[in-house]
Design a protein around this motif. Structure first.
Motif, PDB file in Angstrom:
ATOM      1  N   TYR A  34       0.836  -1.194   0.000  1.00 22.48           N
ATOM      2  CA  TYR A  34       0.000   0.000   0.000  1.00 22.48           C
ATOM      3  C   TYR A  34       0.875   1.250   0.000  1.00 22.48           C
ATOM      4  CZ  TYR A  34      -4.071  -2.873   1.234  1.00 22.48           C
ATOM      5  OH  TYR A  34      -5.089  -3.796   1.234  1.00 22.48           O
ATOM      6  N   VAL A  35       0.574   2.164  -0.926  1.00 21.85           N
ATOM      7  CA  VAL A  35       1.223   3.478  -0.967  1.00 21.85           C
ATOM      8  C   VAL A  35       0.110   4.520  -1.086  1.00 21.85           C
ATOM      9  CG1 VAL A  35       2.817   5.017  -2.165  1.00 21.85           C
ATOM     10  CG2 VAL A  35       3.299   2.565  -2.068  1.00 21.85           C
ATOM     11  N   SER A  36       0.115   5.495  -0.205  1.00 19.38           N
ATOM     12  CA  SER A  36      -0.974   6.469  -0.151  1.00 19.38           C
ATOM     13  C   SER A  36      -1.083   7.285  -1.428  1.00 19.38           C
ATOM     14  CB  SER A  36      -0.788   7.413   1.041  1.00 19.38           C
ATOM     15  OG  SER A  36      -1.786   8.409   1.038  1.00 19.38           O
ATOM     16  N   ARG A  37      -2.329   7.539  -1.847  1.00 17.13           N
ATOM     17  CA  ARG A  37      -2.623   8.422  -2.969  1.00 17.13           C
ATOM     18  C   ARG A  37      -3.182   9.749  -2.470  1.00 17.13           C
ATOM     19  NH1 ARG A  37      -7.186   5.674  -6.458  1.00 17.13           N
ATOM     20  NH2 ARG A  37      -7.153   7.708  -7.491  1.00 17.13           N
ATOM     21  N   ASP A  38      -3.158   9.951  -1.150  1.00 20.77           N
ATOM     22  CA  ASP A  38      -3.637  11.185  -0.551  1.00 20.77           C
ATOM     23  C   ASP A  38      -2.784  12.366  -1.024  1.00 20.77           C
ATOM     24  OD1 ASP A  38      -5.346  12.273   1.967  1.00 20.77           O
ATOM     25  OD2 ASP A  38      -3.367  13.215   1.989  1.00 20.77           O
ATOM     26  N   THR A  39      -3.413  13.525  -1.151  1.00 23.16           N
ATOM     27  CA  THR A  39      -2.706  14.713  -1.628  1.00 23.16           C
ATOM     28  C   THR A  39      -1.457  15.012  -0.814  1.00 23.16           C
ATOM     29  OG1 THR A  39      -4.721  15.723  -2.522  1.00 23.16           O
ATOM     30  CG2 THR A  39      -2.922  17.207  -1.963  1.00 23.16           C
ATOM     31  N   SER A  40      -1.541  14.834   0.503  1.00 21.36           N
ATOM     32  CA  SER A  40      -0.394  15.121   1.370  1.00 21.36           C
ATOM     33  C   SER A  40       0.787  14.231   1.032  1.00 21.36           C
ATOM     34  CB  SER A  40      -0.772  14.934   2.849  1.00 21.36           C
ATOM     35  OG  SER A  40      -1.170  13.594   3.089  1.00 21.36           O
ATOM     36  N   ALA A  41       0.528  12.964   0.711  1.00 19.21           N
ATOM     37  CA  ALA A  41       1.591  12.028   0.362  1.00 19.21           C
ATOM     38  C   ALA A  41       2.125  12.301  -1.044  1.00 19.21           C
ATOM     39  CB  ALA A  41       1.086  10.590   0.466  1.00 19.21           C
ATOM     40  N   ASP A  97     -12.008  16.718   5.643  1.00 26.13           N
ATOM     41  CA  ASP A  97     -12.935  16.454   4.540  1.00 26.13           C
ATOM     42  C   ASP A  97     -12.182  15.901   3.330  1.00 26.13           C
ATOM     43  OD1 ASP A  97     -14.909  17.486   6.127  1.00 26.13           O
ATOM     44  OD2 ASP A  97     -15.285  19.276   4.926  1.00 26.13           O
ATOM     45  N   ARG A  98     -11.077  16.562   3.001  1.00 28.63           N
ATOM     46  CA  ARG A  98     -10.277  16.123   1.853  1.00 28.63           C
ATOM     47  C   ARG A  98      -9.772  14.704   2.061  1.00 28.63           C
ATOM     48  NH1 ARG A  98      -5.484  15.130   1.363  1.00 28.63           N
ATOM     49  NH2 ARG A  98      -4.761  16.252   3.204  1.00 28.63           N
ATOM     50  N   MET A  99      -9.239  14.425   3.239  1.00 24.19           N
ATOM     51  CA  MET A  99      -8.718  13.083   3.519  1.00 24.19           C
ATOM     52  C   MET A  99      -9.792  12.020   3.349  1.00 24.19           C
ATOM     53  SD  MET A  99      -6.100  13.050   6.748  1.00 24.19           S
ATOM     54  CE  MET A  99      -6.339  11.272   6.866  1.00 24.19           C
ATOM     55  N   LEU A 100     -10.994  12.314   3.844  1.00 30.45           N
ATOM     56  CA  LEU A 100     -12.055  11.317   3.753  1.00 30.45           C
ATOM     57  C   LEU A 100     -12.526  11.128   2.317  1.00 30.45           C
ATOM     58  CD1 LEU A 100     -14.596  10.267   6.202  1.00 30.45           C
ATOM     59  CD2 LEU A 100     -15.494  10.855   3.957  1.00 30.45           C
ATOM     60  N   MET A 101     -12.686  12.221   1.584  1.00 33.29           N
ATOM     61  CA  MET A 101     -13.135  12.094   0.190  1.00 33.29           C
ATOM     62  C   MET A 101     -12.117  11.344  -0.658  1.00 33.29           C
ATOM     63  SD  MET A 101     -15.042  15.737  -0.593  1.00 33.29           S
ATOM     64  CE  MET A 101     -13.711  16.781   0.019  1.00 33.29           C
ATOM     65  N   GLU A 102     -10.839  11.545  -0.387  1.00 27.60           N
ATOM     66  CA  GLU A 102      -9.807  10.854  -1.143  1.00 27.60           C
ATOM     67  C   GLU A 102      -9.602   9.423  -0.667  1.00 27.60           C
ATOM     68  OE1 GLU A 102      -7.163  14.906  -2.054  1.00 27.60           O
ATOM     69  OE2 GLU A 102      -6.258  13.232  -0.972  1.00 27.60           O
ATOM     70  N   GLY A 103      -9.876   9.160   0.608  1.00 23.37           N
ATOM     71  CA  GLY A 103      -9.575   7.850   1.172  1.00 23.37           C
ATOM     72  C   GLY A 103     -10.753   6.920   1.364  1.00 23.37           C
ATOM     73  N   ASP A 104     -11.990   7.456   1.364  1.00 29.26           N
ATOM     74  CA  ASP A 104     -13.173   6.613   1.557  1.00 29.26           C
ATOM     75  C   ASP A 104     -14.399   7.305   0.963  1.00 29.26           C
ATOM     76  OD1 ASP A 104     -14.829   4.569   2.357  1.00 29.26           O
ATOM     77  OD2 ASP A 104     -14.796   5.067   4.499  1.00 29.26           O
ATOM     78  N   PRO A 105     -14.403   7.553  -0.348  1.00 30.13           N
ATOM     79  CA  PRO A 105     -15.487   8.337  -0.955  1.00 30.13           C
ATOM     80  C   PRO A 105     -16.858   7.680  -0.886  1.00 30.13           C
ATOM     81  CG  PRO A 105     -14.142   7.305  -2.663  1.00 30.13           C
ATOM     82  CD  PRO A 105     -13.429   7.080  -1.361  1.00 30.13           C
ATOM     83  N   PHE A 106     -16.894   6.352  -0.864  1.00 30.50           N
ATOM     84  CA  PHE A 106     -18.196   5.682  -0.874  1.00 30.50           C
ATOM     85  C   PHE A 106     -18.979   5.916   0.415  1.00 30.50           C
ATOM     86  CE2 PHE A 106     -15.932   2.850  -3.987  1.00 30.50           C
ATOM     87  CZ  PHE A 106     -16.679   3.246  -5.088  1.00 30.50           C
ATOM     88  N   VAL A 107     -18.275   6.177   1.523  1.00 36.21           N
ATOM     89  CA  VAL A 107     -18.996   6.415   2.774  1.00 36.21           C
ATOM     90  C   VAL A 107     -19.735   7.746   2.719  1.00 36.21           C
ATOM     91  CG1 VAL A 107     -17.184   7.608   4.130  1.00 36.21           C
ATOM     92  CG2 VAL A 107     -18.847   6.144   5.283  1.00 36.21           C
TER      93      VAL A 107
END
Length: 516
Positions: free
Chosen positions: A6-13, A191-201
């Motif tokens: 696993y490698v993060s695709r989050d904007t911060s990473a 908000d950004r982290m959640l939308m990028e990491g778990d959008p279906f929720v």
């Protein structure tokens, strides 16, 4: 044997090299003849360890970080596909103290799953809340949300259940659900982290909200700066429609819910719900006079529920685990958890989801590790650019809505910006007024004119011109803005100004001291 990495695709990473690390892993695996599956997950919220790489082993997910492309060859040589020792090895992700001491409820899947794999989402509890909601009466859903004690996580902390009940009881052939994803406060990124990491929720939460109040259409209003979140949400919506999570037959129930993504134009004021509605309607974003409330007369004049990302994303958990489960976290009238965001001059910046009740000091030092500079933390601003500046003497305040209100502060969206002893709080107060002057929608004079005059008055105080008279004038001006503004933009700008003046008066006298 295939190894999952696993490698993060989050904007911060991504901002600090995650894409290059991912490519280096793929290239090195090919050269070594290793069979690997690379999954791009969301961030675990430990930004100082990004880019974070996790390897699935027989002993669990082993974390390595922060990893740079030059480190990849050495990781393979050391046997990191088996979780072997290496200077960057952090142990099992779940055991890293910063992460292990959290109460991950809303963010339980962020970093754990592939954000765009619906099967992975289902395997980790996704869609259960929606499935239950489809079997419930709308009033029962609203009651469950009310009983959970969930309050809006966007800043106002208004009880979600009451808002939903108002919209449910409003009579209309058309109702809307609007997600306020215009996350514009300084130091905020949950908000950004959640939308990028778990959008279906988020999608699931909006569908449940629609079922609860009788809405069949929804909009996600996303700030234009969140380009990566936009790509993730667009993909997630396509997948949701293809799998009948959205559309005219949600999960085969015969019930309809449609969802669209709309992009804002970069105005801070459009984070205010009625300005957002104007923007959605294609108008210039300006504050509307209330009443009527949006729950009665909102988007296109129809009953509309407006909640922020975290509020809506918490609803599926409440449906699937029950109101009591969520309400058992927290204290007093502040129930559940709050994703707190550590930013500014802080050693270990990132996201901490905890139940209400821990103190600011615990957050800043037990999680944040103190300042990045190593100097004492002198002040923190909580709740975005309109939040009060709090001195070290108030760091033992419990983090809950009522405790913060008691010290004339607010939690807002949970963003916390730290400053060390080198900060000039007079300049921070000036910045608050200047920010309001720049971002005001201009509709009401106390905000439009008051903020501009406020900057001028602060400049006179700092330059030691008729200090006593100008301090009196500044306080009077702040009272006018607080009570005469149409919305929180002008109404809350006095908080950072007056708190800086109250707790750090010496910073407003530096020039006079230097001259003497």
């Amino acid at each position: 044997m295939t190894t999952t990495i696993y490698v993060s695709r989050d904007t911060s990473a991504v901002a600090i090299g995650a894409e290059r690390v991912a490519r280096a892993i793929v290239d090195e695996a090919r050269s070594a003849g290793a069979d690997v599956v690379l999954v791009r997950n969301g961030s675990r919220g430990m930004f100082w360890l990004e880019p974070l790489v996790e390897v699935v082993t027989s002993g669990g997910r082993i974390a390595y970080g922060p990893v740079q492309p030059k480190d990849v060859a050495g990781l393979f040589a050391a046997g990191f596909l088996r979780g072997a020792a290496h200077p960057l090895r952090l142990g099992q992700t779940q055991d890293i103290p910063y992460f292990a001491k959290q109460d991950r409820l809303t963010f339980a899947r962020v970093g754990e799953i592939d954000p765009l794999d619906l099967d992975d989402y289902r395997a980790h509890g996704g869609v259960r809340g929606l499935a239950l909601a489809l079997e419930m009466a709308p009033s029962a859903i609203v009651q469950l949300v009310t009983d959970s004690g969930l309050r809006g996580r966007g800043g106002a902390a208004f009880p979600a259940g009451i808002k939903w009940k108002t919209a449910l009881e409003a009579q209309s052939t058309q109702k809307y659900i609007v997600c306020n994803a215009d996350e514009g406060d300084s130091g905020t990124f949950s908000d950004r982290m959640l939308m990028e990491g778990d959008p279906f929720v988020l999608i699931e939460g909006m569908i449940i909200a629609g079922l609860a109040v009788g809405a069949t259409s929804g909009f996600i209003y996303l700030r234009c700066e969140y380009t990566h979140a936009r790509r993730v949400l667009e993909s997630a919506l396509t997948i949701a429609y293809a799998n009948r999570l959205l559309g005219d037959n949600v999960l085969g129930s015969g019930k309809r819910f449609d969802l669209e993504l709309r992009i804002g134009a970069g105005a801070y004021i459009c984070g205010e719900e009625t300005s957002l509605l104007d923007s959605l309607e294609g108008k210039r974003g300006q504050v509307r006079v209330k009443p009527p409330l949006p729950a009665i007369k909102g988007l296109f004049g129809k009953p509309t529920i407006i909640n922020n990302v975290i509020t809506l994303a918490t609803v599926p958990l409440i449906l699937s685990r029950g109101a009591d489960f969520y309400r058992d976290y927290g204290m007093g009238r502040s129930r559940g958890t709050l994703p707190l965001q550590l930013a500014g001059n802080i050693k270990c910046g990132g996201l901490v989801e905890r139940a209400f009740g821990l103190t600011l000091r615990e957050l800043l030092y037990d999680y944040g590790g103190g300042s990045a500079s190593g100097k004492p933390i002198r002040a923190v601003q909580v709740g975005g650019p309109l939040g009060a500046y709090l001195p070290e003497a108030q760091f033992d305040t419990p983090i809950d809505y009522e405790s913060f209100a008691a010290i004339k502060a607010m939690l807002g969206h949970g963003g916390i910006v730290a400053f060390d002893e080198t900060v000039d709080m007079a300049q921070q107060a000036r910045f608050a007024m200047e920010f309001c002057a720049i971002e005001s929608c201009g509709k009401c004079p106390p905000c439009r004119i008051g903020s501009t005059r406020g900057v001028e008055v602060i400049d006179r105080i700092i330059s030691d011109q008729a200090r006593a008279q100008n301090e009196t004038l500044l306080r009077d001006l702040c009272e006018t803005m607080r009570h005469g503004s149409l919305c929180a933009m002008g109404g809350l700008t006095p908080d950072p100004v007056l708190s800086a003046l109250e707790h750090f008066p010496e910073d407003f006298r530096r020039q006079a001291t230097a001259v003497s």
